[in-house]
Structure formats: structure tokens, C-alpha cells
Design an enzyme around this catalytic site. Structure first.
Site, mmCIF file in Angstrom:
data_model
loop_
_atom_site.group_PDB
_atom_site.id
_atom_site.type_symbol
_atom_site.label_atom_id
_atom_site.label_comp_id
_atom_site.label_asym_id
_atom_site.label_seq_id
_atom_site.Cartn_x
_atom_site.Cartn_y
_atom_site.Cartn_z
ATOM 1 N N ALA A 42 0.593 -0.942 -0.722
ATOM 2 C CA ALA A 42 0.270 0.148 -0.433
ATOM 3 C C ALA A 42 1.128 1.191 -0.015
ATOM 4 O O ALA A 42 0.678 2.224 -0.726
ATOM 5 C CB ALA A 42 -1.104 0.206 1.607
ATOM 6 N N TYR A 74 -5.587 4.801 -2.804
ATOM 7 C CA TYR A 74 -6.290 5.589 -1.368
ATOM 8 C C TYR A 74 -5.814 7.161 -1.671
ATOM 9 O O TYR A 74 -4.692 7.424 -2.090
ATOM 10 C CB TYR A 74 -6.415 4.879 -0.095
ATOM 11 N N ASN A 112 -4.456 9.245 -0.501
ATOM 12 C CA ASN A 112 -3.254 9.835 0.683
ATOM 13 C C ASN A 112 -2.228 8.639 0.327
ATOM 14 O O ASN A 112 -1.027 9.065 0.971
ATOM 15 C CB ASN A 112 -3.389 9.916 1.765
ATOM 16 N N LYS A 113 -2.258 8.175 -0.749
ATOM 17 C CA LYS A 113 -1.309 7.551 -1.055
ATOM 18 C C LYS A 113 -0.232 7.493 -2.755
ATOM 19 O O LYS A 113 -0.926 8.194 -2.551
ATOM 20 C CB LYS A 113 -1.916 5.551 -1.140
ATOM 21 N N THR A 114 0.555 7.477 -3.002
ATOM 22 C CA THR A 114 1.504 7.984 -3.896
ATOM 23 C C THR A 114 1.076 7.601 -4.698
ATOM 24 O O THR A 114 1.176 8.927 -5.498
ATOM 25 C CB THR A 114 3.195 7.039 -3.704
#
Ligand SMILES: *Cc1c(COP(=O)(O)O)cnc(C)c1O
Length: 397
Positions: free
Chosen positions: A161, A185, A187-189
């Protein structure tokens, strides 16, 4: 001046591809999702990629495909988001929490070997590539986590994740082990709003995951309407799940994928700036990077406030806040969460390194738009805490 902890970056072809989806009339899983899967597989070097609506769904499908049964035990790191462990409970199985390495929050080969010696009956392990740092899956001695697990008949699920894109010696995370799960999601990379991906090199696992992703139906809806004969007919081979990724989300994913390398470069620059500018702050420990800096996805940049620091972790966060700098904590360890603590009777003292991390850890802002002057401001606020001494308020707490 406010510096938020996290910011999404959607300034590529996101709108263009969303318009294409809206015009096409196919809003759910169709050609954009197929294209996203194909390009994601190429990028990770995996044979197969299966897009889903979250990493949690990806992890659930992975455990199901690998045959985790009710009553089984599964090794899970203690320092991770609850999704990593909750999917084990979805299967009626039980997480066995492992302590992690200080300053990386990673599971190491020696932690895995110790766990196997203590719990020889456990046959599944979830590895988290914490913060984007790939765990030691392989090493020169042939003694990496994958080697140890192979020798002991243990299947590995990678929770990546945080780890896109990341690699070990040119081999990308996503093509290392049995099954890898990614999160998109917000706020992920890279993001699709909500979304995830499963990658694998194993055709059998791929077929099972693909069927279980959509109700256990043996042909997906789009195929039924485009491949001619008996388009109305399908079979249900298992009570599957509703985990498919809609094309609207895949459109955003495709645009994000085009920017993934530039995003990673930008985060690496920020991490290198922090490492340099914070190197003289002697009351914090910096994150260790045991791989080439360019192999790290740099999703998180966490520091550890030492026990004898002029401020506690909680006070640190308060002061940052008051100075307009957002921070976060990754994570409160799962054995401290009431559900896992009470259900499994867990004691924090059994996880000494996770405890050291937990008492001091804070994550600093790291995202492509963060400028050098903002980084310097974050560092300046941190440096200012050295002169605070232990305040009266802290003493009476
Ligand atoms: C975010 C995250 C997840 C869950 O991802 P979703 O796409 O929100 O389901 C799982 N594991 C870790 C380590 C995460 O950080």
C-alpha cells in the site's frame, strides 16, 4: 502559512480520461480498467494485474486465493494499518503479530526466522513494505524473507500500500513474491480516489482473484456484452465479492500512473533534504534506508523523538500544529488497539522495538508539491524545540 500533512496531485490527464469514460457510456469496469491493469502490470513487471476498489479488498482476495482457512494463523507486522490484520479475521483466521525493526518498521529475515521457530504451524505471512521501503525479500546470502519462507512452506502476501513504485535491485515490488497488493487511496503515492490492485505471476491465483472480485461469476459483465454468443449466460462458481474497480476510477489511475515516476523523484528529493537538514538534530532518530534511495517509494518520512528529547512526541505534534505544520503518526501498533489487545490478550512488552517506535514516531509532510522553502520551514520549527526544555505544563502532566 499552512503546510498540510498530505496533498493530492491531480494535474495530469485525469480530467481528459474521465471525460472519455463519461462519453463512452461505460462507467463501471470496462476498457479503462483493462488498460490500467495492463499498464500497471508492465510497470511492476508482473504477469497479471487485477484492479479492485481498495487495497483492503486486494488483501482479502489474496488470502482467499491462497487458501487461508478459518482457524489458521497468519503472521502480520504489529506496525501497520488495521486493514492488514482485519482481512485475516475476514477469513476467520487469526493474526500473529510480529515485532518490527527500529527505525524502519520493517519485518526482517531474522524476525521471520524467529517467528517460524516459535510458531512452526503458521503457513502465511503478510509483509508490509513500510513507508515505501521494500523489505529484505532477497539478499546476496540467499537468506531473504522469500528464501526463508520457501524453505518453510510459507506463502507470502505483500502489502505494498505504501510501495509504488519501489524495487529491489531493478526488480519491482509487485513481481517479487506470490501476491502483491497496492492501494490507490487518496493519500497514497498514486490515487484513484479509492482503489487497489493485485499483482501476481501465478495464473491460477490470478484466475481465482478475478472471479472472486466480481461475485464469483466466471465472465465479467463487460465481456458478456462484447463477445457475442450466449451473452446473457454466466455461471457462479463461488459466493464471491463486489470488489471491481469502476472505469471512472481507472481513468484517474491511468493519468496518475503516467506521473508516478516524477512523483517518486519529487518525494525522494524531499526525503534527501530532510535527511540532510535534520542530521544535526541530536534528539531525534531518522529513518534508515537500507536500499538505494531510488528503490524507495518514499510514501512516508517518519522520525523518532528520543526518550530524552526536549519535547515528547505529543508535544512535538502540538507545537508543529501551532506553527501551521501538519503531521501524522504511523502507527499506533495493532496490539495496542482494543479489539486485538483484548481479543488475543496481547501485551505491549512483547514488542519492544515497536514500542520504541510508537512512543516517539511522527511522520512529516512529503508530497510532490512541497517546496524547499516549506521543507526548511518544517525543519526550523523542529530546531526551535531544542530550546524549549521540559516545560512546566509537561512536568505536571
Ligand atoms: C492504506 C493502507 C491499506 C488499505 O488501503 P485501502 O486502499 O484504503 O483499502 C492497507 N495497508 C496499509 C499498510 C495501508 O497504509
Amino acid at each position: 502559512m499552512h503546510i498540510p500533512f498530505s496533498r493530492v496531485c491531480c494535474e495530469g490527464n485525469e480530467l481528459l480520461y474521465i471525460k472519455e469514460v463519461l462519453k463512452s457510456g461505460w462507467l463501471t469496469t470496462a476498457s479503462k480498467t483493462l488498460e490500467f491493469e495492463k499498464k500497471f502490470a508492465q510497470k511492476t513487471g508482473a504477469k497479471y494485474a487485477c484492479a479492485v476498489n481498495s487495497c483492503t479488498a486486494a488483501l482479502h482476495l489474496a488470502l482467499e486465493a491462497l487458501g487461508v482457512k478459518s482457524g489458521d494463523n497468519v503472521f502480520v507486522p504489529s506496525m501497520t494499518f488495521t486493514a492488514t490484520a482485519e482481512v485475516v479475521r475476514y477469513m476467520g483466521a487469526h493474526p500473529v503479530f510480529l515485532d518490527v525493526e527500529y527505525q524502519t518498521n520493517l519485518i526482517t529475515p531474522s524476525i521471520v526466522q524467529d517467528a517460524i521457530n516459535r510458531y512452526p504451524q503458521v503457513k502465511h505471512l503478510i509483509v508490509v513494505h513500510f513507508g515505501g521501503h521494500p523489505a529484505e525479500m532477497y539478499n546476496d546470502e540467499g537468506d531473504g524473507i522469500i528464501d526463508i519462507c520457501k524453505r518453510n512452506g510459507i506463502k507470502i502476501i505483500e502489502d505494498a500500500a505504501h510501495a509504488f513504485p519501489a524495487s529491489i535491485n531493478e526488480k519491482a515490488v509487485g513481481s517479487l513474491g506470490d501476491i502483491t497488493c497496492f492501494s490507490f487511496y487518496a493519500n497514497k503515492t498514486i490515487t484513484t480516489g479509492e482503489g487497489g490492485m493485485v499483482t501476481t505471476n501465478n495464473q491460477e491465483l490470478y484466475e481465482r482473484i478475478k472471479v472472486m472480485r466480481l461475485h464469483g461469476i466466471n465472465r465479467d459483465v463487460w465481456n458478456r456484452f462484447t463477445c457475442g454468443s450466449a451473452a446473457w449466460e454466466y455461471d457462479v462458481v463461488a459466493p464471491g465479492f463486489k470488489y471491481n474497480m469502476p472505469d471512472l476510477n481507472a481513468a484517474v489511475g491511468l493519468a496518475q500512473l503516467e506521473q508516478a515516476d516524477a512523483f517518486r523523484e519529487a518525494r525522494m528529493r524531499i526525503a534527501l533534504n530532510y535527511l540532510e537538514l535534520l542530521s544535526n538534530v541530536n534528539w531525534i532518530d531518522l529513518p534508515l534506508c537500507r536500499v538505494d534511495y531510488s528503490y524507495h517509494a518514499w510514501h512516508l518520512f517518519f522520525i523518532v523523538i528520543k526518550p530524552d528529547a526536549p519535547v515528547t512526541r505529543d508535544r512535538f505534534i502540538e507545537i508543529m500544529n501551532r506553527n501551521g505544520v501538519g503531521t501524522s503518526v504511523h502507527y499506533k501498533p495493532l496490539y495496542r488497539m482494543s479489539y486485538y489487545r483484548d481479543h488475543y490478550n496481547l501485551e505491549a512488552s512483547h514488542y519492544p522495538q515497536s514500542e520504541r517506535m510508537w512512543h516517539g514516531t511522527v511522520s512529516l509532510p512529503i508530497y510532490p508539491q512541497l517546496s524547499l522553502s516549506q521543507i526548511k520551514r518544517v525543519v526550523k520549527v523542529i530546531e526551535s524545540m531544542a530550546s524549549q526544555k521540559v516545560s512546566f505544563v509537561d512536568n505536571i502532566k
